[in-house]
Design a protein around this motif. Sequence first.
Motif, PDB file in Angstrom:
ATOM      1  N   HIS A  63      42.855  24.943  14.325  1.00  0.00           N
ATOM      2  CA  HIS A  63      42.905  23.498  14.098  1.00  0.00           C
ATOM      3  C   HIS A  63      44.063  23.149  13.184  1.00  0.00           C
ATOM      4  O   HIS A  63      44.434  23.920  12.294  1.00  0.00           O
ATOM      5  N   LEU A  64      44.615  21.963  13.380  1.00  0.00           N
ATOM      6  CA  LEU A  64      45.670  21.489  12.493  1.00  0.00           C
ATOM      7  C   LEU A  64      45.073  21.182  11.117  1.00  0.00           C
ATOM      8  O   LEU A  64      43.956  20.655  11.024  1.00  0.00           O
ATOM      9  N   PRO A  65      45.790  21.502  10.034  1.00  0.00           N
ATOM     10  CA  PRO A  65      45.190  21.451   8.694  1.00  0.00           C
ATOM     11  C   PRO A  65      44.802  20.071   8.198  1.00  0.00           C
ATOM     12  O   PRO A  65      43.838  19.943   7.450  1.00  0.00           O
ATOM     13  N   TYR A  66      45.513  19.018   8.584  1.00  0.00           N
ATOM     14  CA  TYR A  66      45.248  17.701   8.016  1.00  0.00           C
ATOM     15  C   TYR A  66      44.376  16.817   8.915  1.00  0.00           C
ATOM     16  O   TYR A  66      43.635  15.972   8.422  1.00  0.00           O
ATOM     17  N   THR A  67      44.433  17.030  10.197  1.00  0.00           N
ATOM     18  CA  THR A  67      43.640  16.214  11.122  1.00  0.00           C
ATOM     19  C   THR A  67      42.401  16.940  11.639  1.00  0.00           C
ATOM     20  O   THR A  67      41.504  16.314  12.186  1.00  0.00           O
ATOM     21  N   ASN A  68      42.387  18.278  11.501  1.00  0.00           N
ATOM     22  CA  ASN A  68      41.306  19.126  12.014  1.00  0.00           C
ATOM     23  C   ASN A  68      41.186  19.068  13.534  1.00  0.00           C
ATOM     24  O   ASN A  68      40.161  19.442  14.101  1.00  0.00           O
ATOM     25  N   GLU A  69      42.242  18.609  14.191  1.00  0.00           N
ATOM     26  CA  GLU A  69      42.253  18.596  15.655  1.00  0.00           C
ATOM     27  C   GLU A  69      42.603  19.989  16.179  1.00  0.00           C
ATOM     28  O   GLU A  69      43.367  20.728  15.564  1.00  0.00           O
ATOM     29  N   GLY A  70      42.038  20.313  17.323  1.00  0.00           N
ATOM     30  CA  GLY A  70      42.380  21.579  17.947  1.00  0.00           C
ATOM     31  C   GLY A  70      43.857  21.628  18.296  1.00  0.00           C
ATOM     32  O   GLY A  70      44.431  20.642  18.774  1.00  0.00           O
ATOM     33  N   CYS A  71      44.491  22.752  18.055  1.00  0.00           N
ATOM     34  CA  CYS A  71      45.934  22.875  18.281  1.00  0.00           C
ATOM     35  C   CYS A  71      46.225  23.991  19.281  1.00  0.00           C
ATOM     36  O   CYS A  71      45.317  24.665  19.778  1.00  0.00           O
ATOM     37  N   GLU A  72      47.492  24.189  19.570  1.00  0.00           N
ATOM     38  CA  GLU A  72      47.915  25.216  20.517  1.00  0.00           C
ATOM     39  C   GLU A  72      47.549  26.613  20.001  1.00  0.00           C
ATOM     40  O   GLU A  72      47.908  26.982  18.883  1.00  0.00           O
ATOM     41  N   VAL A  73      46.833  27.355  20.824  1.00  0.00           N
ATOM     42  CA  VAL A  73      46.597  28.773  20.556  1.00  0.00           C
ATOM     43  C   VAL A  73      47.630  29.513  21.394  1.00  0.00           C
ATOM     44  O   VAL A  73      47.389  29.856  22.553  1.00  0.00           O
ATOM     45  N   TRP A  74      48.814  29.689  20.807  1.00  0.00           N
ATOM     46  CA  TRP A  74      49.959  30.181  21.569  1.00  0.00           C
ATOM     47  C   TRP A  74      49.754  31.582  22.118  1.00  0.00           C
ATOM     48  O   TRP A  74      50.337  31.942  23.139  1.00  0.00           O
TER      49      TRP A  74
END
Length: 280
Positions: A111-122
């Motif tokens: 997750h992105l640190p400030y929004t807690n949205e799921g992010c790219e699992v590259w």
Amino acid sequence: MKNWSRKNRFRNPPSTGVVPKSSDCLPTSAGVFRFEFTPNGDDLIAALTDGTLAQFSVNQRQQTSSVKASDSMLLDVSITNSSFLTSDNNGHVMLLDRASSSLIQTRDVHHLPYTNEGCEVWTCSFLNDTMYASGGEDAFLKIWDYRSDSKVAELKHFESGVTFVAPSKSDTDKIYTGSYDEHCRIFDTRNFSQVYKEIKLPGGVWNIEQGENDLLAACMYGGWTSMTNELEITSQDVDSGKQLLYGATMNKKYIAYVTFNDYRVTARQQGVTAVGKQMK
């Protein structure tokens, strides 16, 4: 303990840079982000941008099956004799049974640190019989035990997104990683608290190809770098990254690489001027 090292992205680059015939090109339902060969080499599994894992027969040159793994874009795939591991651009890794193509586990991991949205699992990769790793845009590398369904370690040694992870082919205790922070790192699975060894390279490290006793790192705008297994640089071509180099492969005689902006595949013999061919 078996070592589930990644197969090479491409095998035995041609000396002439000839574009494959259209009969060798296989249609897919969406874009191919990354792919792997099965352990026996008979099949190829592609992670597609429509969330599908597609299986192709190498000998028959056709798609044989597919499974919907995610509603998001798939970014990587890793394979054992019994399982598929894949990741998406919305924070998830998915574990699937190969025989039945059924979903065993979906884990929300990055997750992105400030929004807690799921992010790219590259990147994701099996490490051995019991563990797999995932690396994301959140700059974390996470190690999981899929028997106990638990997290083994969370590595915070990166300054930018983690783009590549794979077990060493020559040492079952070592893991290679690449990152947008332009570092190639080695970790020891017996001590995740510190980096075993690292090196700064000319660009973000998108992929690391393992040879018999050496490594080839694809460094995006930093070209490619050849190293020993202990990260000592043996040769380098920074200029090859001017058009954004995402993939590089090698055998004993040749190095070949692909550049994104000019749609080009280039093959070069060691110590000889490169020969490029533009893809149509």
